[in-house]
Motif scaffolding. Structure first.
Motif, PDB file in Angstrom:
ATOM      1  N   ASP A   1     -10.607-104.922  25.409  1.00  0.00           N
ATOM      2  CA  ASP A   1     -11.442-104.715  24.662  1.00  0.00           C
ATOM      3  C   ASP A   1     -12.656-105.823  24.606  1.00  0.00           C
ATOM      4  OD1 ASP A   1     -12.630-104.478  21.635  1.00  0.00           O
ATOM      5  OD2 ASP A   1     -12.734-102.706  22.615  1.00  0.00           O
ATOM      6  N   THR A   2     -13.650-105.828  24.715  1.00  0.00           N
ATOM      7  CA  THR A   2     -14.707-106.717  24.815  1.00  0.00           C
ATOM      8  C   THR A   2     -14.814-107.449  23.188  1.00  0.00           C
ATOM      9  OG1 THR A   2     -16.082-105.878  26.511  1.00  0.00           O
ATOM     10  CG2 THR A   2     -17.207-107.556  24.935  1.00  0.00           C
ATOM     11  N   ALA A   3     -14.883-106.603  22.266  1.00  0.00           N
ATOM     12  CA  ALA A   3     -14.769-107.224  20.866  1.00  0.00           C
ATOM     13  C   ALA A   3     -13.424-107.999  20.515  1.00  0.00           C
ATOM     14  CB  ALA A   3     -14.993-106.211  19.707  1.00  0.00           C
ATOM     15  N   VAL A   4     -12.503-107.636  21.058  1.00  0.00           N
ATOM     16  CA  VAL A   4     -11.076-108.279  20.656  1.00  0.00           C
ATOM     17  C   VAL A   4     -11.314-109.459  21.500  1.00  0.00           C
ATOM     18  CG1 VAL A   4      -8.570-108.335  21.160  1.00  0.00           C
ATOM     19  CG2 VAL A   4      -9.968-106.541  20.298  1.00  0.00           C
ATOM     20  N   MET A   5     -11.692-109.576  22.709  1.00  0.00           N
ATOM     21  CA  MET A   5     -11.949-110.537  23.504  1.00  0.00           C
ATOM     22  C   MET A   5     -12.677-111.824  22.812  1.00  0.00           C
ATOM     23  SD  MET A   5     -10.200-111.945  26.201  1.00  0.00           S
ATOM     24  CE  MET A   5     -10.073-114.020  26.382  1.00  0.00           C
ATOM     25  N   GLN A   6     -13.796-111.256  22.354  1.00  0.00           N
ATOM     26  CA  GLN A   6     -14.761-112.188  21.817  1.00  0.00           C
ATOM     27  C   GLN A   6     -14.161-112.874  20.495  1.00  0.00           C
ATOM     28  OE1 GLN A   6     -18.247-109.707  20.861  1.00  0.00           O
ATOM     29  NE2 GLN A   6     -19.039-110.256  22.971  1.00  0.00           N
ATOM     30  N   GLU A   7     -13.269-112.007  19.898  1.00  0.00           N
ATOM     31  CA  GLU A   7     -12.603-112.709  18.634  1.00  0.00           C
ATOM     32  C   GLU A   7     -11.483-113.860  19.033  1.00  0.00           C
ATOM     33  OE1 GLU A   7     -11.552-113.873  15.000  1.00  0.00           O
ATOM     34  OE2 GLU A   7     -13.218-112.640  15.316  1.00  0.00           O
TER      35      GLU A   7
END
Length: 163
Positions: A31-37
């Motif tokens: 998931d992009t949002a998880v990777m950004q975090e």
């Protein structure tokens, strides 16, 4: 910190990051949002260990984003019209119609990234030896982005800096 709270050394942070990237990177089905975090926490964990300060994530973020250098850099350019000011990772990026205000940006300590067609500001502690070669969109995707002022908005509601 959710992902790096048990890491005590730079080597542990790097090993944990590699493991998490293999599990959560969008190119590998994550998931992009998880990777950004994860990327954001990685930057904080690295800074905390390198500074030896033992600060919490919130304290580290506060130290980085509200440092005198960053505050002054944003304050020096907040009045400029036709530009977008955003924080991406530990860097301030300025895009939009920057050519007419290039001298103001230079005086404020910003540098021009010709391949990205954008101006950037970072403190010496986040200086890298060479450019990553990534596009600004790729950098935004990796670290997330917070817009301080958008070129299309005269004033961002509730934000003193968005003149």
């Amino acid at each position: 910190m959710q992902w790096f709270h048990e890491c005590r050394t730079l080597q542990e942070v790097k090993a944990t990051y590699k493991k998490l990237a293999r599990q959560h990177h969008p190119d590998l089905g994550g998931d992009t949002a998880v990777m950004q975090e994860i990327n954001r926490e990685y930057a904080f964990a690295t800074a905390r260990i390198m500074n030896g300060a033992g600060l919490s994530e919130e304290e580290t973020e506060h130290e980085i984003l509200s440092s005198e250098a960053y505050r002054q850099a944003i304050e020096n350019i907040a009045h400029l019209l036709g530009v977008t000011i955003e924080i991406v990772g530990h860097w301030i990026w300025v895009t939009g119609n920057t050519y007419p205000v290039r001298d103001v940006l230079k005086k404020a300590g910003f540098f021009f990234a010709s391949k990205k067609q954008a101006w950037y500001f970072r403190t010496a502690e986040y200086k890298t030896a060479r450019s990553s070669g990534k596009s600004l969109d790729a950098i935004r995707s990796k670290y997330g982005s917070e817009t301080i002022r958008d070129e299309n908005l005269k004033r961002k509601s509730g934000n003193r800096l968005g003149r």
